[in-house]
Design a protein around this motif. Structure first.
Motif, PDB file in Angstrom:
ATOM      1  N   SER A 457     -26.081  47.621  14.959  1.00 33.64           N
ATOM      2  CA  SER A 457     -26.894  47.265  13.850  1.00 33.64           C
ATOM      3  C   SER A 457     -27.720  48.306  13.166  1.00 33.64           C
ATOM      4  O   SER A 457     -27.544  48.733  12.101  1.00 33.64           O
ATOM      5  CB  SER A 457     -27.857  45.960  13.747  1.00 33.64           C
ATOM      6  OG  SER A 457     -28.860  46.425  14.976  1.00 33.64           O
ATOM      7  N   GLN A 458     -27.956  49.206  14.367  1.00 32.14           N
ATOM      8  CA  GLN A 458     -28.714  50.630  13.847  1.00 32.14           C
ATOM      9  C   GLN A 458     -27.706  51.472  13.135  1.00 32.14           C
ATOM     10  O   GLN A 458     -28.272  52.150  12.234  1.00 32.14           O
ATOM     11  CB  GLN A 458     -29.138  51.091  15.177  1.00 32.14           C
ATOM     12  CG  GLN A 458     -30.225  52.168  14.798  1.00 32.14           C
ATOM     13  CD  GLN A 458     -30.649  52.938  16.120  1.00 32.14           C
ATOM     14  OE1 GLN A 458     -30.600  52.422  17.056  1.00 32.14           O
ATOM     15  NE2 GLN A 458     -31.588  53.902  16.008  1.00 32.14           N
ATOM     16  N   ALA A 459     -26.288  51.621  13.963  1.00 32.42           N
ATOM     17  CA  ALA A 459     -25.361  52.281  13.186  1.00 32.42           C
ATOM     18  C   ALA A 459     -24.808  51.925  11.921  1.00 32.42           C
ATOM     19  O   ALA A 459     -24.870  52.891  11.003  1.00 32.42           O
ATOM     20  CB  ALA A 459     -24.229  52.549  14.128  1.00 32.42           C
ATOM     21  N   CYS A 460     -24.928  50.769  11.558  1.00 32.69           N
ATOM     22  CA  CYS A 460     -24.440  50.202  10.168  1.00 32.69           C
ATOM     23  C   CYS A 460     -25.555  50.772   9.381  1.00 32.69           C
ATOM     24  O   CYS A 460     -25.047  51.011   8.153  1.00 32.69           O
ATOM     25  CB  CYS A 460     -24.525  48.687  10.278  1.00 32.69           C
ATOM     26  SG  CYS A 460     -23.128  47.815  10.993  1.00 32.69           S
ATOM     27  N   LEU A 461     -26.806  50.659   9.734  1.00 33.79           N
ATOM     28  CA  LEU A 461     -27.479  50.992   8.660  1.00 33.79           C
ATOM     29  C   LEU A 461     -27.912  52.555   8.274  1.00 33.79           C
ATOM     30  O   LEU A 461     -27.781  53.053   7.212  1.00 33.79           O
ATOM     31  CB  LEU A 461     -29.059  50.648   9.103  1.00 33.79           C
ATOM     32  CG  LEU A 461     -29.600  49.017   8.979  1.00 33.79           C
ATOM     33  CD1 LEU A 461     -30.757  48.615   9.909  1.00 33.79           C
ATOM     34  CD2 LEU A 461     -29.424  48.564   7.735  1.00 33.79           C
ATOM     35  N   ARG A 462     -27.508  53.315   9.490  1.00 33.15           N
ATOM     36  CA  ARG A 462     -27.698  54.940   9.366  1.00 33.15           C
ATOM     37  C   ARG A 462     -26.329  55.185   8.573  1.00 33.15           C
ATOM     38  O   ARG A 462     -26.498  56.279   7.957  1.00 33.15           O
ATOM     39  CB  ARG A 462     -27.489  55.443  10.937  1.00 33.15           C
ATOM     40  CG  ARG A 462     -27.616  56.934  11.018  1.00 33.15           C
ATOM     41  CD  ARG A 462     -27.330  57.379  12.445  1.00 33.15           C
ATOM     42  NE  ARG A 462     -28.626  56.927  13.238  1.00 33.15           N
ATOM     43  CZ  ARG A 462     -28.500  56.892  14.502  1.00 33.15           C
ATOM     44  NH1 ARG A 462     -27.559  57.218  15.150  1.00 33.15           N
ATOM     45  NH2 ARG A 462     -29.572  56.451  15.139  1.00 33.15           N
ATOM     46  N   TYR A 463     -25.312  54.747   9.046  1.00 36.21           N
ATOM     47  CA  TYR A 463     -24.027  55.184   8.410  1.00 36.21           C
ATOM     48  C   TYR A 463     -23.456  54.417   7.234  1.00 36.21           C
ATOM     49  O   TYR A 463     -22.216  54.259   6.856  1.00 36.21           O
ATOM     50  CB  TYR A 463     -22.865  55.359   9.481  1.00 36.21           C
ATOM     51  CG  TYR A 463     -23.296  56.342  10.604  1.00 36.21           C
ATOM     52  CD1 TYR A 463     -23.776  57.482  10.360  1.00 36.21           C
ATOM     53  CD2 TYR A 463     -23.327  55.808  11.558  1.00 36.21           C
ATOM     54  CE1 TYR A 463     -24.211  58.218  11.351  1.00 36.21           C
ATOM     55  CE2 TYR A 463     -23.668  56.475  12.762  1.00 36.21           C
ATOM     56  CZ  TYR A 463     -24.080  57.769  12.617  1.00 36.21           C
ATOM     57  OH  TYR A 463     -24.271  58.676  13.744  1.00 36.21           O
ATOM     58  N   SER A 464     -24.349  53.489   6.633  1.00 32.57           N
ATOM     59  CA  SER A 464     -23.832  52.548   5.616  1.00 32.57           C
ATOM     60  C   SER A 464     -23.339  53.032   4.388  1.00 32.57           C
ATOM     61  O   SER A 464     -23.684  53.956   3.942  1.00 32.57           O
ATOM     62  CB  SER A 464     -25.238  51.606   5.011  1.00 32.57           C
ATOM     63  OG  SER A 464     -24.732  50.838   4.048  1.00 32.57           O
ATOM     64  N   ASN A 465     -21.945  52.630   4.142  1.00 30.17           N
ATOM     65  CA  ASN A 465     -21.378  52.980   3.073  1.00 30.17           C
ATOM     66  C   ASN A 465     -21.352  52.276   1.719  1.00 30.17           C
ATOM     67  O   ASN A 465     -20.570  52.091   1.079  1.00 30.17           O
ATOM     68  CB  ASN A 465     -19.763  53.263   3.406  1.00 30.17           C
ATOM     69  CG  ASN A 465     -19.530  54.396   4.345  1.00 30.17           C
ATOM     70  OD1 ASN A 465     -20.140  55.393   3.915  1.00 30.17           O
ATOM     71  ND2 ASN A 465     -19.144  54.239   5.427  1.00 30.17           N
ATOM     72  N   GLY A 466     -22.154  51.004   1.872  1.00 31.51           N
ATOM     73  CA  GLY A 466     -22.340  50.002   0.967  1.00 31.51           C
ATOM     74  C   GLY A 466     -22.993  48.688   1.299  1.00 31.51           C
ATOM     75  O   GLY A 466     -23.502  48.835   2.511  1.00 31.51           O
ATOM     76  N   ILE A 467     -23.015  47.831   0.362  1.00 30.93           N
ATOM     77  CA  ILE A 467     -23.591  46.608   0.627  1.00 30.93           C
ATOM     78  C   ILE A 467     -23.164  45.965   1.849  1.00 30.93           C
ATOM     79  O   ILE A 467     -23.891  44.940   2.435  1.00 30.93           O
ATOM     80  CB  ILE A 467     -23.674  45.876  -0.792  1.00 30.93           C
ATOM     81  CG1 ILE A 467     -24.673  44.499  -0.542  1.00 30.93           C
ATOM     82  CG2 ILE A 467     -22.104  45.198  -1.055  1.00 30.93           C
ATOM     83  CD1 ILE A 467     -26.186  44.909  -0.690  1.00 30.93           C
ATOM     84  N   ALA A 468     -21.829  45.926   2.226  1.00 32.79           N
ATOM     85  CA  ALA A 468     -21.129  45.223   2.940  1.00 32.79           C
ATOM     86  C   ALA A 468     -21.631  45.519   4.481  1.00 32.79           C
ATOM     87  O   ALA A 468     -21.983  44.781   5.474  1.00 32.79           O
ATOM     88  CB  ALA A 468     -19.698  45.260   3.215  1.00 32.79           C
ATOM     89  N   ASP A 469     -22.034  47.052   4.617  1.00 34.90           N
ATOM     90  CA  ASP A 469     -22.536  47.395   5.919  1.00 34.90           C
ATOM     91  C   ASP A 469     -23.990  46.966   5.939  1.00 34.90           C
ATOM     92  O   ASP A 469     -24.456  46.508   7.283  1.00 34.90           O
ATOM     93  CB  ASP A 469     -22.543  48.923   5.943  1.00 34.90           C
ATOM     94  CG  ASP A 469     -21.050  49.501   6.059  1.00 34.90           C
ATOM     95  OD1 ASP A 469     -20.076  48.802   6.678  1.00 34.90           O
ATOM     96  OD2 ASP A 469     -20.743  50.573   5.580  1.00 34.90           O
ATOM     97  N   ASP A 470     -24.865  47.151   5.013  1.00 32.85           N
ATOM     98  CA  ASP A 470     -26.144  46.446   4.807  1.00 32.85           C
ATOM     99  C   ASP A 470     -26.082  45.232   5.368  1.00 32.85           C
ATOM    100  O   ASP A 470     -26.959  44.667   6.248  1.00 32.85           O
ATOM    101  CB  ASP A 470     -26.830  46.817   3.641  1.00 32.85           C
ATOM    102  CG  ASP A 470     -26.886  48.239   3.023  1.00 32.85           C
ATOM    103  OD1 ASP A 470     -26.897  49.081   3.783  1.00 32.85           O
ATOM    104  OD2 ASP A 470     -26.939  48.482   1.874  1.00 32.85           O
TER     105      ASP A 470
END
Length: 865
Positions: A457-470
């Protein structure tokens, strides 16, 4: 006709592949393509129609293009010439020589408006092309004068007829005089060519609103013709066309000129003569281009490119046969030995692959990318050890070759070196490169496969490429963030991103609330497998009162086509809309064409959730109904939650009776657990965070004689190693852990038979594992939670009259977990039944009553956090 080279021993003419729809008389363009194929064959050339099976006319020499024909030409060294109409996109047959035949104004009926620089262009008539385009005319007879002629025409013609097919389709209106008095020849009235010819032979005038071969067919039948002078006709620049033109207001007042049969016959003969000359010009130009291409194909450089293409198309044997002679033909190129190495790797020939790669590196010592590519070939072949060896060598030779890092990390991960793989990717992710997206994606994949939900989850936020990752990070945080602080922060970030994408979010989507029944209710789902496990969608589609609700199932799941559950739901729903393969704009247009009174997102913040589509859709009421109640990101979307899970002060929303859940659980007998005292947490391991593993380790330390059964579900060896390490670092032996892979309710129930007491995760809602645990007569220990999305474990225990197993602290949790029941308790199943959790009809009645109350008095939307 010009002379052509001839040979007794080889082909000197190259074949034509003509792309066309199936033959039909009511399309001039289609007839042109088929007649042209016929004419090429009549001229002594070889031409084929690339069309659907059975799509040719028995009266024409138009053989169908088949794979056998293509293979035969390839073996003979032929250079096929593709012939495409202007409506075809690109080089769909992938041919080396392309002739484009512009049969209408480019783009008018589809296709592009520009063409490849190497395409040889031909056009049907001058009005179709821009004068700056270099092209030759190719206009052939398409009027079958066996059918369209003035033989047996009556001496007195009567009545009029008209054609406005494309004109109609564009929403334009035609003359009332024609509508009232004329016979329509438009395509919406199916007629045979013979019937059309009969109408034209008998009519005193034919009126046409657009370019059409019917104009010439009418003239061939001796019928006077008039083009209707409109701005639409001017779009085709037909002012040079000699056909008589009148305005709509002149219809019935001015008659089109009579057809002179002698001049008409001369006109058609002139078309025939010119057509054969133009066909000969076409043949000369295209055959010359094919001969040049054939010479180029004899060069080693071209053969190398073809071999590489064959390799990437998985045509291994042709690639290998082409590459072998190139070792000597191109002694200074590293590519022939390199690609032979790749082929050997794919076939598991490690020593041969090394020998070929050594030869490639002798030729080009600085080509570290070739060594990396060999590593990737071994990785695809299921040999991660060899893959890691070559990829590490490549990265050592060229440390800045970041494109090799994902494959190297994947290889290390598969050889039980996950921590090294993650460290490699985390470092590479900080460096700007064209491979950054691939690096970040691989990092997330390995974290997910490891089951490390916190880092994921931390990596999803750090490397978010859009609303889907958020949203994926939000869903993960809801499973282990005990305070909810990080989840609220992530929701805020997602809300800001969504607002930036949709500046007027929520302002234009609301519809007036409809109080009259039936209400149109639509269910948007992106994960049908999860819905099948939950049972709520099936219950509602089967049991919602039809006099109250008209149901629509909106499928956003790409796996729906393989799902029996999806088929069953589609049969029960009043309407089904499939949108998984459509972008938001297209899907939104379809949703808004028949807007719902109640629109429910069943995958609230799921990994495939179409949230931006959902918030833009028009609906009277929008409800978010995920695996646990969560705050809404848009002001006009309300969470839907069971009353036992709700906290209206913290999370206002719409309340369903009870848990707001419905199960369909198997009638398995309840039997005691055999053998070693066993605790179980069958909630999928990917839903459990570090706090959960620490709590479970404390439980095992307090109960030294027990073992713990854990559900990996879809996770593999790397997750097993990661989870085991969490326990061994806490002093719990790995031998006290048992891992299973349970996917279905039936499998969960079977595994609960081996357990005395279940353990609920400290934050997560618990998935189907908790309901099946109680169903099989096993209680579970749960922490009392303050967050709405964590209420479910305790609420289930309340429903089963087992509140004594709810702990108010971690210490109490450990204490309760040490009290293994001596035998299963069948009353737990009975209490679930008494609460109506296994009654689909009762669940649907409660849902229907809630929706009826909602539609009578819709609450004001509450702002999102």
């Amino acid at each position: 006709m010009s002379s052509r080279p001839k040979s007794f021993f080889e082909r000197t003419r190259h074949p034509y592949y003509i792309a066309s729809p199936a033959f039909r008389q009511n399309s001039g363009g289609v007839r042109a393509l088929h007649y042209f194929c016929h004419a090429l064959n009549e001229s002594g050339h070889e031409a084929y129609i690339a069309t659907e099976p059975g799509g040719t006319s028995p009266h024409l020499r138009t053989p169908e293009l088949t794979q056998e024909v293509i293979k035969r030409h390839k073996a003979a060294g032929c250079v096929p010439i593709g012939v495409y109409p202007e409506v075809a996109h690109g080089n769909m047959l992938g041919l080396p020589v392309v002739a484009r035949w512009i049969l209408n104004k480019p783009g008018h009926l589809g296709g592009g408006t520009s063409y490849g620089k190497d395409e040889i262009l031909f056009y049907w008539d001058e009005w179709m092309i821009d004068p700056s385009i270099v092209a030759d005319k190719l206009n052939i007879p398409i009027i079958d004068r066996r059918i369209f002629n003035d033989r047996d025409a009556p001496s007195e013609r009567q009545g009029i007829c008209y054609y406005a097919n494309k004109y109609f389709r564009l929403g334009r209106e035609i003359s009332p005089t024609l509508m009232q008095n004329g016979t329509s020849l438009c395509l919406h009235i199916p007629r045979s060519p013979q019937e059309i010819a009969g109408i034209l032979r008998a009519s005193e005038a034919f009126y046409c609103y657009e370019p059409s071969s019917l104009v010439l067919e009418a003239l061939a039948c001796g019928c006077p013709v008039a083009l209707i002078d409109t701005p639409y006709l001017d779009e085709f620049q037909w002012e040079k066309n000699p056909i008589f033109r009148i305005k709509e207001s002149e219809i019935g007042k001015i008659k089109p000129p009579e057809v002179d049969p002698v001049r008409a016959a001369e006109y058609f003969q002139r078309i025939d003569t010119q057509a054969w000359l133009q066909i000969e010009n076409f043949i000369e130009k295209t055959q010359a281009a094919a001969r040049i291409q054939a010479e180029r194909q004899q060069t080693p450089e071209y053969q190398l490119q073809e071999a590489v293409n064959a390799f990437h198309n998985n045509e291994i044997e042709p690639a290998m046969n082409a590459l072998a002679p190139l070792l000597d033909a191109l002694p200074e190129s590293p590519l022939p030995p390199a690609y032979l190495a790749f082929i050997c790797a794919a076939q598991g020939l490690a020593q041969e692959a090394r020998e070929f790669m050594d030869r490639a590196m002798e030729i080009a010592p600085d080509r570290a990318d070739l060594k990396a590519a060999l590593g990737e070939s071994f990785l695809k072949a299921g040999q991660p050890g060899l893959a890691a060896e070559y990829l590490e060598e490549a990265v050592h030779l060229q440390p800045d070759m970041l494109s090799a890092y994902p494959a190297l990390a994947r290889s290390l991960h598969l050889t039980q070196q996950s921590d090294t793989a993650l460290a490699l990717l985390k470092g590479a992710a900080q460096m700007s490169s064209s491979a950054q997206a691939h690096i970040q994606t691989t990092l997330l994949e390995i974290l997910a496969e490891q089951g490390n939900i916190a880092e994921f989850s931390q990596a999803c936020l750090r490397y978010s490429n859009g609303i889907a990752d958020d949203l994926l990070a939000v869903r993960c945080l809801s499973r282990f963030d005990a305070s909810g602080e990080r989840l609220v922060e992530a929701l805020g970030a997602a809300q800001a991103r969504l607002a930036s994408q949709l500046p007027e979010l929520g302002e234009a989507s609301a519809l007036p609330i409809k109080t009259a029944q039936p209400w149109k209710i639509a269910f948007l789902t992106s994960d049908l497998a999860r819905e099948e496990q939950q049972g709520r969608l099936k219950a509602l589609l089967n049991h919602l009162p039809p006099e109250q609700f008209v149901t629509t199932l909106i499928i956003n799941d790409p796996k729906a086509g393989l799902s029996h559950f999806a088929q069953a739901c589609s049969l029960v729903a009043d309407h089904t809309l499939v949108i998984h393969d459509q972008d938001d704009s297209t899907a939104l247009e379809r949703l808004n064409a028949n807007p719902a009174d109640i629109l429910i997102d069943l995958d609230s913040y799921g990994p495939a959730d179409r949230l931006s589509l959902f918030v833009q859709a028009q609906a009277g009421v929008k409800l978010l109904w995920g695996e646990a109640p969560m705050p809404a990101l848009a002001p006009d979307c309300l969470p839907l939650q069971g009353e036992l899970l709700a906290d209206q002060a913290m999370l206002p929303g719409i309340i369903l009776p009870g848990l707001g859940e419905c199960y369909e659980l198997p009638e398995l007998p309840i039997t005691p657990a055999p053998g070693t005292p066993t605790l179980g947490c069958l909630t999928p391991a990917v839903r459990i965070g570090p706090e959960g593993w620490r709590l479970f380790a404390e439980v095992l330390q307090a109960s030294p004689d027990s073992q713990l059964l854990l559900n990996l579900r879809d996770l593999g060896d790397s997750a097993r190693a990661y989870i085991t390490r969490q326990f061994t670092q806490a002093g719990v032996a790995a031998s006290r852990l048992r891992f299973v892979h349970a996917h279905t309710r039936e499998a969960l129930c079977q595994y609960w038979q081996e357990v005395q007491l279940g353990l609920a995760p400290p934050v997560d809602a618990g998935d189907q594992a908790l309901s099946t645990c109680l169903w099989m007569g096993r209680p579970f220990v749960a922490l009392a939670a303050s967050l709405p999305w964590s209420h479910r474990p305790a609420a289930l225990l309340h429903c089963a009259d087992a509140s004594a197993w709810i702990a108010d602290s971690a210490a109490r949790y450990v204490e309760l977990a040490s009290r293994l029941p001596q035998a299963p308790d069948p009353s737990l199943r009975a209490h679930l039944r008494a609460a109506g959790l296994d009654d689909p009809a009762a669940f649907a009645r409660g849902f229907a009553a809630t929706m009826a109350d909602l539609m009578q008095a819709v609450p004001a939307p509450s702002p999102a956090p």
